[in-house]
Every structure is written in C-alpha cells, then in structure tokens.
Design a protein around this motif. Structure first.
Motif, PDB file in Angstrom:
ATOM      1  N   ILE A  63       0.862  -1.186   0.000  1.00  0.00           N
ATOM      2  CA  ILE A  63       0.000   0.000   0.000  1.00  0.00           C
ATOM      3  C   ILE A  63       0.897   1.234   0.000  1.00  0.00           C
ATOM      4  N   VAL A  64       0.773   2.047  -1.041  1.00  0.00           N
ATOM      5  CA  VAL A  64       1.602   3.247  -1.173  1.00  0.00           C
ATOM      6  C   VAL A  64       0.754   4.476  -0.870  1.00  0.00           C
ATOM      7  N   PHE A  65       1.238   5.274   0.083  1.00  0.00           N
ATOM      8  CA  PHE A  65       0.577   6.535   0.419  1.00  0.00           C
ATOM      9  C   PHE A  65       1.330   7.683  -0.246  1.00  0.00           C
ATOM     10  N   LYS A  66       0.584   8.695  -0.629  1.00  0.00           N
ATOM     11  CA  LYS A  66       1.184   9.898  -1.206  1.00  0.00           C
ATOM     12  C   LYS A  66       0.656  11.107  -0.446  1.00  0.00           C
ATOM     13  N   TYR A  67       1.543  12.094  -0.279  1.00  0.00           N
ATOM     14  CA  TYR A  67       1.179  13.281   0.499  1.00  0.00           C
ATOM     15  C   TYR A  67       0.505  14.313  -0.394  1.00  0.00           C
ATOM     16  N   ASN A  68      -0.604  14.851   0.086  1.00  0.00           N
ATOM     17  CA  ASN A  68      -1.333  15.902  -0.614  1.00  0.00           C
ATOM     18  C   ASN A  68      -1.037  17.230   0.081  1.00  0.00           C
ATOM     19  N   GLU A  69      -0.199  18.051  -0.549  1.00  0.00           N
ATOM     20  CA  GLU A  69       0.218  19.305   0.083  1.00  0.00           C
ATOM     21  C   GLU A  69      -0.944  20.281   0.220  1.00  0.00           C
ATOM     22  N   GLN A  70      -1.857  20.280  -0.739  1.00  0.00           N
ATOM     23  CA  GLN A  70      -2.976  21.222  -0.677  1.00  0.00           C
ATOM     24  C   GLN A  70      -3.886  20.938   0.509  1.00  0.00           C
ATOM     25  N   ASN A  71      -4.184  19.659   0.723  1.00  0.00           N
ATOM     26  CA  ASN A  71      -5.079  19.288   1.826  1.00  0.00           C
ATOM     27  C   ASN A  71      -4.326  18.903   3.095  1.00  0.00           C
ATOM     28  N   ASP A  72      -2.991  18.829   2.994  1.00  0.00           N
ATOM     29  CA  ASP A  72      -2.158  18.447   4.133  1.00  0.00           C
ATOM     30  C   ASP A  72      -2.625  17.109   4.722  1.00  0.00           C
ATOM     31  N   ASP A  73      -2.805  16.132   3.838  1.00  0.00           N
ATOM     32  CA  ASP A  73      -3.183  14.804   4.305  1.00  0.00           C
ATOM     33  C   ASP A  73      -2.591  13.754   3.372  1.00  0.00           C
ATOM     34  N   TRP A  74      -2.852  12.493   3.708  1.00  0.00           N
ATOM     35  CA  TRP A  74      -2.306  11.372   2.944  1.00  0.00           C
ATOM     36  C   TRP A  74      -3.446  10.585   2.317  1.00  0.00           C
ATOM     37  N   TYR A  75      -3.181  10.029   1.150  1.00  0.00           N
ATOM     38  CA  TYR A  75      -4.180   9.185   0.501  1.00  0.00           C
ATOM     39  C   TYR A  75      -3.491   7.951  -0.077  1.00  0.00           C
ATOM     40  N   ILE A  76      -4.285   6.902  -0.282  1.00  0.00           N
ATOM     41  CA  ILE A  76      -3.753   5.674  -0.873  1.00  0.00           C
ATOM     42  C   ILE A  76      -3.567   5.913  -2.365  1.00  0.00           C
ATOM     43  N   TYR A  77      -2.342   5.825  -2.791  1.00  0.00           N
ATOM     44  CA  TYR A  77      -1.989   6.112  -4.179  1.00  0.00           C
ATOM     45  C   TYR A  77      -1.918   4.833  -5.013  1.00  0.00           C
ATOM     46  N   GLN A  78      -1.529   3.756  -4.362  1.00  0.00           N
ATOM     47  CA  GLN A  78      -1.381   2.496  -5.087  1.00  0.00           C
ATOM     48  C   GLN A  78      -1.572   1.337  -4.118  1.00  0.00           C
ATOM     49  N   MET A  79      -2.204   0.278  -4.601  1.00  0.00           N
ATOM     50  CA  MET A  79      -2.433  -0.903  -3.762  1.00  0.00           C
ATOM     51  C   MET A  79      -2.288  -2.136  -4.645  1.00  0.00           C
ATOM     52  N   THR A  80      -1.349  -3.000  -4.294  1.00  0.00           N
ATOM     53  CA  THR A  80      -1.069  -4.186  -5.101  1.00  0.00           C
ATOM     54  C   THR A  80      -1.129  -5.426  -4.222  1.00  0.00           C
ATOM     55  N   PHE A  81      -1.896  -6.434  -4.666  1.00  0.00           N
ATOM     56  CA  PHE A  81      -2.076  -7.674  -3.906  1.00  0.00           C
ATOM     57  C   PHE A  81      -1.191  -8.778  -4.481  1.00  0.00           C
ATOM     58  N   TYR A  82      -0.544  -9.518  -3.574  1.00  0.00           N
ATOM     59  CA  TYR A  82       0.268 -10.670  -3.957  1.00  0.00           C
ATOM     60  C   TYR A  82      -0.178 -11.878  -3.128  1.00  0.00           C
ATOM     61  N   LYS A  83      -0.147 -13.035  -3.754  1.00  0.00           N
ATOM     62  CA  LYS A  83      -0.446 -14.261  -3.021  1.00  0.00           C
ATOM     63  C   LYS A  83       0.600 -14.445  -1.934  1.00  0.00           C
ATOM     64  N   TYR A  84       0.129 -14.681  -0.712  1.00  0.00           N
ATOM     65  CA  TYR A  84       1.044 -14.774   0.422  1.00  0.00           C
ATOM     66  C   TYR A  84       1.029 -16.185   0.987  1.00  0.00           C
ATOM     67  N   ASN A  85       2.229 -16.726   1.132  1.00  0.00           N
ATOM     68  CA  ASN A  85       2.382 -18.034   1.755  1.00  0.00           C
ATOM     69  C   ASN A  85       3.019 -17.854   3.122  1.00  0.00           C
ATOM     70  N   ILE A  86       2.645 -18.686   4.045  1.00  0.00           N
ATOM     71  CA  ILE A  86       3.190 -18.581   5.400  1.00  0.00           C
ATOM     72  C   ILE A  86       4.713 -18.688   5.378  1.00  0.00           C
ATOM     73  N   THR A  87       5.238 -19.473   4.448  1.00  0.00           N
ATOM     74  CA  THR A  87       6.698 -19.647   4.366  1.00  0.00           C
ATOM     75  C   THR A  87       7.405 -18.380   3.919  1.00  0.00           C
ATOM     76  N   ASP A  88       6.656 -17.392   3.369  1.00  0.00           N
ATOM     77  CA  ASP A  88       7.262 -16.131   2.940  1.00  0.00           C
ATOM     78  C   ASP A  88       7.608 -15.243   4.111  1.00  0.00           C
ATOM     79  N   SER A  89       7.030 -15.497   5.270  1.00  0.00           N
ATOM     80  CA  SER A  89       7.233 -14.615   6.418  1.00  0.00           C
ATOM     81  C   SER A  89       8.567 -14.887   7.070  1.00  0.00           C
TER      82      SER A  89
END
Length: 244
Positions: free
Chosen positions: A218-244
């Motif tokens: 999940i990538v957040f980007k800063y909005n200088e005009q509103n002085d807040d953060w928003y989700i700019y990008q969200m990418t899902f990957y298959k997760y295996n317990i062995t990856d942890s």
C-alpha cells in the motif's frame, strides 16, 4: 728705383709674414675645433652608450614586468577557475542540503505511523461494511491496484463484489525505498486475509485478490494542498506462510 724695389720687397715680405701668421692662427683654431669635435664625439659616444645601457635596462625591466604580469594573469585565471569550481560545489552542496531538508521534513511527517494504519483500518472496515463510497474516498485511484488508469467508483465497487470479508493481520512500514521517499511517498506492507463469497453467491470473479492470505503493498502519497495522505497504489500478492 732701388728704394721702390726695397719698399715693394718689404711690403711683400710683410704680407707674407702676415699670411703665414694667419695660416698658423687658422691652423691652431682648426686644431682646437677638431679637438673640440673629438671631445664632443667622445662625449656623445659616452652618452649614446649610457642611453643604450639605460634602454637595455628598461627593456629587461619591461620583460620582467611582462613575465610578472603573465604569472599573475595565470594565477588569477587559476583562482577564477578554483572559485568557479567552488561555487559549483557550493551550489551542489546547497542542492543536497535542500534535498536533505525536504527529506527531513518528510520523515517528520511520517513519524506518526498511526495516520497510515488508521487509514488502512478504515479502508478495510469500509469494505467489510460494504460502504464502498467511504473506502473510495481514502484513495486517489491513479495506478491503484496496478491497473495504471484512473478508476471510477463503479469499477472500484466491482473489485469487491465477490469479497465476503477482509481481515487485516499486520502492517509494516517500508523505508528501504529511498526513491519513493524522495517523491514524498511512503509504502506499507500489510497482510490481509481475504474471504471470498461462494461461487453461487458471487456474480463476478475477482482476480485482483487471492483467497486466503494476501501480501498487500500500500503506497501513500502526500497531498500538500489538503495536508493529508491518501492511498496512491495498492497491489495484492499471493502470500504463503513460508514467505514470512
């Protein structure tokens, strides 16, 4: 007659003596003038030699001055080159300081990680409660879900039409990507367990999320005009317990 001849002879002898005396006097004057001219010539020669010596000294001194001027000109050019190089290095250093200040200010902004985790929590809760409009407001959906296009609300809803529930298991900030930080972006890695509806309950097939655990960037980007953060990008990957 004899007297006349004697007088004439006497006059001639006297005239001859006068002439001889004049010639002797003239010769003496001529010799004196010659001596004077010789003396003047010697004096002139001495003056010429003195002037030539002075002229040579002036030429040598001028050559020394020219050499000194050339040396100073070279040194001045070297100083100017050094100053120019130092100015370039100073400009580069100031640019780096400016970048560092921007980076420091940005890092200060992201110190409070609760800002981002709250957004993720609210986003997951909104999806589970089927409040897609509310979830949609947390995003500026350019490049969200890796679709590389601006996603409208209806298309956004279609992504979750076959999702029964999302369970947020963990979140972790990722500061290793300095390029993102320099672009005033911050990435989080979240583990989200996805429960999909049964085939009978779902009218669509969601290929963005995987059944079971997903590793989500999940990538957040800063909005200088509103002085807040928003989700700019969200990418899902298959997760295996062995990856942890």
């Amino acid at each position: 007659m004899r007297k006349f001849i004697l007088v004439i002879s006497t006059i001639c002898i006297f005239a001859l003596l006068v002439a001889l005396n004049y010639l002797l006097w003239d010769s003496t004057n001529m010799e004196n003038e010659i001596n004077a001219l010789l003396t003047y010539k010697e004096s002139s020669n001495l003056n010429v030699e003195l002037l030539q010596s002075e002229n040579l000294e002036i030429k040598n001194e001028n050559a020394r001055f020219q050499s000194t001027i050339t040396n100073y000109t070279v040194r001045l050019q070297n100083y100017e080159n050094t100053i120019e190089k130092m100015e370039e290095e100073l400009e580069l250093a100031n640019a780096r300081i400016g970048e560092r200040d921007i980076m420091v200010d940005f890092l200060k902004k992201i110190m409070n990680t609760k800002i981002y985790t709250d957004v993720i929590d609210e986003w997951v809760t909104s999806i589970n409660e089927k409040e897609y409009n509310k979830a949609y407001q947390h995003q500026k959906l350019r490049d969200a879900f890796d679709t590389k296009e601006i996603i409208g609300l209806e298309k956004f809803k279609s992504f979750f039409s076959n999702i029964e529930r999302l369970d947020l298991k963990s979140t972790e900030i990722n500061l290793s990507d300095m390029k993102r930080i320099s672009n005033q972006e911050i990435a989080y890695t979240a583990i989200i367990h996805v429960t999909k509806k049964t085939q009978e309950e779902s009218n669509t097939s969601n290929t963005i999320m995987y059944e079971g655990p997903n590793r989500v960037v999940i990538v957040f980007k800063y909005n200088e005009q509103n002085d807040d953060w928003y989700i700019y990008q969200m990418t899902f990957y298959k997760y295996n317990i062995t990856d942890s």
